[in-house]
Design a protein around this motif. Structure first.
Motif, PDB file in Angstrom:
ATOM      1  N   SER A  18       0.837  -1.211   0.000  1.00 32.96           N
ATOM      2  CA  SER A  18       0.000   0.000   0.000  1.00 32.96           C
ATOM      3  C   SER A  18       0.870   1.259   0.000  1.00 32.96           C
ATOM      4  O   SER A  18       0.512   2.271  -0.607  1.00 32.96           O
ATOM      5  CB  SER A  18      -0.967   0.006   1.183  1.00 32.96           C
ATOM      6  OG  SER A  18      -0.295   0.238   2.400  1.00 32.96           O
ATOM      7  N   GLU A  22       0.663   4.101  -2.848  1.00 38.22           N
ATOM      8  CA  GLU A  22       0.432   5.487  -2.438  1.00 38.22           C
ATOM      9  C   GLU A  22       1.466   6.428  -3.058  1.00 38.22           C
ATOM     10  O   GLU A  22       1.135   7.498  -3.558  1.00 38.22           O
ATOM     11  CB  GLU A  22       0.475   5.589  -0.913  1.00 38.22           C
ATOM     12  CG  GLU A  22       0.183   6.961  -0.366  1.00 38.22           C
ATOM     13  CD  GLU A  22       0.227   6.966   1.151  1.00 38.22           C
ATOM     14  OE1 GLU A  22       0.857   7.889   1.714  1.00 38.22           O
ATOM     15  OE2 GLU A  22      -0.365   6.064   1.770  1.00 38.22           O
ATOM     16  N   SER A  26       0.739   9.447  -6.142  1.00 37.81           N
ATOM     17  CA  SER A  26       0.874  10.856  -5.782  1.00 37.81           C
ATOM     18  C   SER A  26       1.020  11.737  -7.018  1.00 37.81           C
ATOM     19  O   SER A  26       1.623  11.339  -8.021  1.00 37.81           O
ATOM     20  CB  SER A  26       2.091  11.044  -4.877  1.00 37.81           C
ATOM     21  OG  SER A  26       2.305  12.409  -4.624  1.00 37.81           O
TER      22      SER A  26
END
Length: 85
Positions: A18, A22, A26
């Motif tokens: 995760s 992430e 971005s």
């Protein structure tokens, strides 16, 4: 991940995955995921940086003297571990 006496704690594989997702999602063009140990909270935190130069802002575990220590660095896109000296 990070199991054994060389590390202060372990991380579940799905948590690590995760963090990679992430960072890639971005809007900022991060290139690296830094796994940083927080001494006070006794937990790992993901830190995202755009360049290798920024990695030098962290002291390596276990020699770090501050409240945070760099455990590992990963390329967000190849998912390979980067050697840091």
């Amino acid at each position: 991940m990070f199991e054994g006496s060389d590390y202060p704690n372990s991380v579940k594989e799905q948590v690590f995955e995760s963090w990679l997702e992430e960072g890639r999602a971005s809007k900022i063009s991060y290139q690296y995921l830094l796994i940083v140990w927080n001494v006070y909270d006794e937990k790992y935190n993901p830190v995202y940086v755009e360049s290798r130069e920024e990695i030098g802002n962290f002291e390596l575990y276990p020699a770090a003297k501050g409240s945070e220590a760099l455990i590992a660095v990963y390329d967000l896109y190849s998912e390979s571990r980067i050697t840091v000296f």
